[in-house]
Design a protein around this motif. Sequence first.
Motif, PDB file in Angstrom:
ATOM      1  N   SER A  36      53.015  83.738  42.138  1.00 36.86           N
ATOM      2  CA  SER A  36      52.576  83.949  40.836  1.00 36.86           C
ATOM      3  C   SER A  36      52.866  85.278  40.184  1.00 36.86           C
ATOM      4  CB  SER A  36      50.969  83.601  40.590  1.00 36.86           C
ATOM      5  OG  SER A  36      50.242  84.470  41.281  1.00 36.86           O
ATOM      6  N   LEU A  37      53.015  85.599  38.977  1.00 34.26           N
ATOM      7  CA  LEU A  37      53.424  86.725  38.295  1.00 34.26           C
ATOM      8  C   LEU A  37      52.705  86.990  37.187  1.00 34.26           C
ATOM      9  CD1 LEU A  37      55.606  89.022  38.903  1.00 34.26           C
ATOM     10  CD2 LEU A  37      57.316  87.724  37.509  1.00 34.26           C
ATOM     11  N   GLY A  38      52.866  88.153  36.630  1.00 36.97           N
ATOM     12  CA  GLY A  38      52.072  88.377  35.330  1.00 36.97           C
ATOM     13  C   GLY A  38      52.736  87.639  34.236  1.00 36.97           C
ATOM     14  N   LYS A  39      51.972  87.250  33.484  1.00 32.95           N
ATOM     15  CA  LYS A  39      52.579  86.680  32.354  1.00 32.95           C
ATOM     16  C   LYS A  39      53.529  87.311  31.188  1.00 32.95           C
ATOM     17  CE  LYS A  39      48.540  83.173  32.006  1.00 32.95           C
ATOM     18  NZ  LYS A  39      47.576  82.797  31.207  1.00 32.95           N
ATOM     19  N   TYR A  40      53.346  88.688  31.462  1.00 33.21           N
ATOM     20  CA  TYR A  40      54.053  89.468  30.588  1.00 33.21           C
ATOM     21  C   TYR A  40      55.475  89.689  31.042  1.00 33.21           C
ATOM     22  CZ  TYR A  40      52.771  92.478  34.138  1.00 33.21           C
ATOM     23  OH  TYR A  40      52.269  93.064  35.508  1.00 33.21           O
ATOM     24  N   SER A  41      55.805  89.351  32.470  1.00 29.34           N
ATOM     25  CA  SER A  41      57.036  89.347  32.744  1.00 29.34           C
ATOM     26  C   SER A  41      58.251  88.497  32.265  1.00 29.34           C
ATOM     27  CB  SER A  41      56.855  89.100  34.375  1.00 29.34           C
ATOM     28  OG  SER A  41      56.108  90.006  34.878  1.00 29.34           O
ATOM     29  N   GLU A  42      59.424  88.817  32.374  1.00 29.02           N
ATOM     30  CA  GLU A  42      60.372  87.825  31.829  1.00 29.02           C
ATOM     31  C   GLU A  42      61.193  87.238  33.027  1.00 29.02           C
ATOM     32  OE1 GLU A  42      62.870  89.640  29.102  1.00 29.02           O
ATOM     33  OE2 GLU A  42      61.528  90.150  27.491  1.00 29.02           O
ATOM     34  N   LEU A  43      61.104  86.011  33.088  1.00 25.00           N
ATOM     35  CA  LEU A  43      61.758  85.294  34.145  1.00 25.00           C
ATOM     36  C   LEU A  43      62.743  84.190  33.534  1.00 25.00           C
ATOM     37  CD1 LEU A  43      59.147  84.395  36.926  1.00 25.00           C
ATOM     38  CD2 LEU A  43      61.038  86.365  36.823  1.00 25.00           C
ATOM     39  N   ARG A  44      63.726  83.478  34.123  1.00 25.19           N
ATOM     40  CA  ARG A  44      64.559  82.642  33.658  1.00 25.19           C
ATOM     41  C   ARG A  44      63.851  81.249  33.267  1.00 25.19           C
ATOM     42  NH1 ARG A  44      69.639  82.977  38.017  1.00 25.19           N
ATOM     43  NH2 ARG A  44      70.164  85.055  37.395  1.00 25.19           N
ATOM     44  N   VAL A  45      64.478  80.414  32.327  1.00 26.46           N
ATOM     45  CA  VAL A  45      63.917  79.115  31.979  1.00 26.46           C
ATOM     46  C   VAL A  45      64.863  78.165  32.204  1.00 26.46           C
ATOM     47  CG1 VAL A  45      63.163  77.759  29.800  1.00 26.46           C
ATOM     48  CG2 VAL A  45      62.281  80.224  30.478  1.00 26.46           C
ATOM     49  N   ARG A  46      64.519  77.063  32.774  1.00 24.93           N
ATOM     50  CA  ARG A  46      65.335  76.020  32.947  1.00 24.93           C
ATOM     51  C   ARG A  46      64.629  74.650  32.515  1.00 24.93           C
ATOM     52  NH1 ARG A  46      70.195  74.535  36.206  1.00 24.93           N
ATOM     53  NH2 ARG A  46      70.226  76.851  36.145  1.00 24.93           N
ATOM     54  N   PRO A  47      65.168  74.103  31.345  1.00 25.34           N
ATOM     55  CA  PRO A  47      64.262  72.911  31.037  1.00 25.34           C
ATOM     56  C   PRO A  47      64.367  71.630  31.684  1.00 25.34           C
ATOM     57  CG  PRO A  47      65.693  73.960  29.347  1.00 25.34           C
ATOM     58  CD  PRO A  47      66.084  74.519  30.493  1.00 25.34           C
ATOM     59  N   VAL A  48      63.382  70.830  31.854  1.00 24.22           N
ATOM     60  CA  VAL A  48      63.375  69.464  32.597  1.00 24.22           C
ATOM     61  C   VAL A  48      62.968  68.420  31.576  1.00 24.22           C
ATOM     62  CG1 VAL A  48      61.114  69.671  33.385  1.00 24.22           C
ATOM     63  CG2 VAL A  48      62.826  68.621  34.682  1.00 24.22           C
ATOM     64  N   ARG A  49      63.202  67.374  31.672  1.00 21.89           N
ATOM     65  CA  ARG A  49      62.681  66.095  31.179  1.00 21.89           C
ATOM     66  C   ARG A  49      62.602  65.097  31.999  1.00 21.89           C
ATOM     67  NH1 ARG A  49      66.525  61.971  29.491  1.00 21.89           N
ATOM     68  NH2 ARG A  49      65.053  61.423  28.099  1.00 21.89           N
ATOM     69  N   ARG A  50      61.929  63.924  31.473  1.00 19.17           N
ATOM     70  CA  ARG A  50      61.384  62.621  32.253  1.00 19.17           C
ATOM     71  C   ARG A  50      62.077  61.820  31.926  1.00 19.17           C
ATOM     72  NH1 ARG A  50      54.941  63.185  32.648  1.00 19.17           N
ATOM     73  NH2 ARG A  50      55.282  62.655  30.633  1.00 19.17           N
ATOM     74  N   PHE A  51      62.964  60.956  32.916  1.00 16.44           N
ATOM     75  CA  PHE A  51      63.741  59.725  32.339  1.00 16.44           C
ATOM     76  C   PHE A  51      63.196  58.590  32.988  1.00 16.44           C
ATOM     77  CE2 PHE A  51      67.689  57.004  33.177  1.00 16.44           C
ATOM     78  CZ  PHE A  51      67.616  56.395  32.121  1.00 16.44           C
ATOM     79  N   PHE A  52      62.494  57.438  32.318  1.00 17.20           N
ATOM     80  CA  PHE A  52      61.876  56.241  32.817  1.00 17.20           C
ATOM     81  C   PHE A  52      62.798  55.293  32.902  1.00 17.20           C
ATOM     82  CE2 PHE A  52      58.498  59.144  30.810  1.00 17.20           C
ATOM     83  CZ  PHE A  52      57.359  59.296  31.953  1.00 17.20           C
ATOM     84  N   ILE A  53      62.611  54.587  33.870  1.00 18.35           N
ATOM     85  CA  ILE A  53      63.545  53.598  34.046  1.00 18.35           C
ATOM     86  C   ILE A  53      62.729  52.126  34.190  1.00 18.35           C
ATOM     87  CG2 ILE A  53      65.121  52.201  35.533  1.00 18.35           C
ATOM     88  CD1 ILE A  53      66.489  54.769  36.019  1.00 18.35           C
TER      89      ILE A  53
END
Length: 186
Positions: free
Chosen positions: A169-186
């Motif tokens: 865990s890291l302080g919420k004020y820090s900046e880190l990368r963002v990689r979106p994800v989605r769910r695909f239902f079959i």
Amino acid sequence: MKASPVTINNLTVNFFGPEPSPAPAGFATVHSIVPVSTPAIGEYWPGQGGINGGFVPARGDIPGHYLIFADKDLGEHKWGRYKEESNATSKWDGKANTDALIAEGGHPAAEKAREYTADGHEDFDLPAAAQLYQAWAHDLITEGAYWSSSQRSADHAFYMDFVDGGQNSLGKYSELRVRPVRRFFI
């Protein structure tokens, strides 16, 4: 009404009339056709907005689904709302967490993930901690540190370091990368 069978890749589907209508007994109503074969984990899934992140079995009230990770990150952003509790506490449900973060407002990483669109899909989220772990386990991301949508405390949120596979865990004020994800239902 007589069925009009169509066979695609060894999958036979019966269509009933030009408008959706209840199917006769013994037949299912078809609303869409899903490809029978799926790309290998780590390959781009055409029409799904990103990389096949693998299958996730049903859990709670969420049916089994595939994770689709965006094929790029969206830069570095703060998690947001440092020193404030959030309802984004699920370690495995990025959608529920992102919904909570968007409703609360002031969460740049979640907002950036939710804004992302690909292949016509607008249902991307900031991944939960377990979803990021699945990306690491399948070598989908191999470098950098990424925010999860999972809060740790009023001051911290979970992240994944893809260099060494560590989650912390890291302080919420820090900046880190963002990689979106989605769910695909079959």
